[in-house]
Design a protein around this motif. Structure first.
Motif, PDB file in Angstrom:
ATOM      1  N   ILE A 182       0.835  -1.203   0.000  1.00  0.00           N
ATOM      2  CA  ILE A 182       0.000   0.000   0.000  1.00  0.00           C
ATOM      3  C   ILE A 182       0.872   1.256   0.000  1.00  0.00           C
ATOM      4  O   ILE A 182       0.597   2.226  -0.724  1.00  0.00           O
ATOM      5  CB  ILE A 182      -0.935  -0.007   1.226  1.00  0.00           C
ATOM      6  N   PHE A 183       1.943   1.207   0.796  1.00  0.00           N
ATOM      7  CA  PHE A 183       2.846   2.358   0.862  1.00  0.00           C
ATOM      8  C   PHE A 183       3.511   2.606  -0.497  1.00  0.00           C
ATOM      9  O   PHE A 183       3.623   3.751  -0.954  1.00  0.00           O
ATOM     10  CB  PHE A 183       3.898   2.115   1.936  1.00  0.00           C
ATOM     11  N   LEU A 188       1.021   4.201  -2.830  1.00  0.00           N
ATOM     12  CA  LEU A 188       0.843   5.615  -2.523  1.00  0.00           C
ATOM     13  C   LEU A 188       1.998   6.456  -3.064  1.00  0.00           C
ATOM     14  O   LEU A 188       1.793   7.536  -3.628  1.00  0.00           O
ATOM     15  CB  LEU A 188       0.720   5.806  -1.006  1.00  0.00           C
ATOM     16  N   LEU A 189       3.219   5.945  -2.900  1.00  0.00           N
ATOM     17  CA  LEU A 189       4.380   6.666  -3.417  1.00  0.00           C
ATOM     18  C   LEU A 189       4.338   6.763  -4.938  1.00  0.00           C
ATOM     19  O   LEU A 189       4.624   7.815  -5.527  1.00  0.00           O
ATOM     20  CB  LEU A 189       5.667   5.963  -2.977  1.00  0.00           C
ATOM     21  N   LEU A 190       3.990   5.665  -5.596  1.00  0.00           N
ATOM     22  CA  LEU A 190       3.892   5.651  -7.056  1.00  0.00           C
ATOM     23  C   LEU A 190       2.802   6.607  -7.533  1.00  0.00           C
ATOM     24  O   LEU A 190       2.991   7.337  -8.517  1.00  0.00           O
ATOM     25  CB  LEU A 190       3.614   4.231  -7.544  1.00  0.00           C
ATOM     26  N   SER A 191       1.684   6.620  -6.825  1.00  0.00           N
ATOM     27  CA  SER A 191       0.576   7.504  -7.195  1.00  0.00           C
ATOM     28  C   SER A 191       0.976   8.971  -7.067  1.00  0.00           C
ATOM     29  O   SER A 191       0.663   9.799  -7.934  1.00  0.00           O
ATOM     30  CB  SER A 191      -0.645   7.217  -6.321  1.00  0.00           C
ATOM     31  N   ALA A 192       1.675   9.292  -5.974  1.00  0.00           N
ATOM     32  CA  ALA A 192       2.125  10.668  -5.784  1.00  0.00           C
ATOM     33  C   ALA A 192       3.106  11.087  -6.870  1.00  0.00           C
ATOM     34  O   ALA A 192       3.036  12.206  -7.400  1.00  0.00           O
ATOM     35  CB  ALA A 192       2.763  10.818  -4.404  1.00  0.00           C
TER      36      ALA A 192
END
Length: 282
Positions: free
Chosen positions: A5-6, A9-13
């Motif tokens: 999940i982390f 989130l990093l990839l999405s940001a």
């Protein structure tokens, strides 16, 4: 699962940042096409005429004003910001006086640019007049001085961090060989922290290039190419701020083209800076 999940989130940001940048570039290019089609890219950047009456626009006066004020501000900034950085990060590191100076620097870095503009107009401008400088001119000089004061805090704060990160073992080794404080700074601290200090000045230059409100209040807002520091002028950012609200058609496209040019100039400076830093750090 938490790790996945982390990572998502990093990839999405990261993807969001890329999309936002692509969106900005697309908006600037799409809105600038009319101006470049009408005047040509090189014709637009080399023309010194900005005539709203006849719908003739050129960017050269504003490119010149932008580069003059930003580069001059950086030249004014370097000796003062480097002195503050050495004071806080080397000579008085960890002492109460350094903490006080750092707090003042951080306070200056957080002051809105319009406050600097007001200070420059109502305080610095009368001082220059009393010194005999032409009251109708000195737009470029006045704007550059205020810009320098604005970026001194920014550059010195970053430079202090890089100087403080120089390993104590290197400095202690130099002291054990009989080096003085000045010799340690010149031969150890500055060469080791050079790439970071250089990066801080490039970031400060980028801020000076895009500064709007303070420059708008001080540079004089005339659409001519400054021939000297005593001349008034305009920057790309100040012209956009002054005329964007009432612009339409070809004029609006020309203002967007100025925004695109400012973006390209800033990107080019950052690109050159990164390559210089890689070369220096080898």
């Amino acid at each position: 699962m938490k790790d996945k999940i982390f990572k998502i989130l990093l990839l999405s940001a990261s993807c969001l940042i890329l999309l936002l940048t692509a969106g900005v570039i697309y908006a600037l290019i799409s809105q600038s096409i009319s101006a470049f089609s009408e005047f040509g890219f090189f014709g637009f950047i080399s023309s010194g005429e900005w005539d709203s009456q006849n719908d003739v626009y050129g960017a050269l006066p504003f490119i010149t004003g932008t580069l003059m004020t930003a580069v001059l501000a950086l030249l004014f900034c370097i000796p003062f910001s480097l002195s503050v950085a050495l004071f806080n990060g080397e000579y008085f590191r960890g002492r109460k006086i350094a903490t006080v100076v750092s707090s003042v620097v951080d306070l200056l870095a957080g002051i809105p640019s319009i406050v600097f503009g007001l200070w420059g107009f109502y305080v610095l401008r009368p001082v220059l007049i009393d010194m005999g400088v032409n009251a109708q001119g000195f737009g470029v000089l006045l704007a550059s001085i205020v810009l320098a004061i604005m970026i001194i805090a920014y550059a010195s704060s970053l430079s202090t961090e890089f100087i403080s990160m120089v390993p104590n073992e290197l400095k202690e080794g130099a002291y054990s060989l009989g080096a003085t404080n000045l010799e340690v700074i010149r031969s150890v601290s500055l060469p080791t922290a050079w790439s970071g200090i250089f990066a801080s000045y490039i970031l400060a230059l980028g801020r000076a290039l895009g500064e709007t409100m303070a420059v708008t209040m001080l540079i004089g807002n005339t659409n001519n190419i400054p021939q000297s520091l005593a001349d008034t002028g305009n920057t790309m950012a100040s012209l956009i701020a002054n005329q964007f609200g009432e612009a339409s058609g070809l004029k609006l496209s020309s203002l967007m083209a100025l925004g695109l040019l400012l973006f390209l100039i800033t990107a080019a400076i950052n690109f050159v800076a990164k390559n210089v830093m890689k070369f220096v750090s080898r």
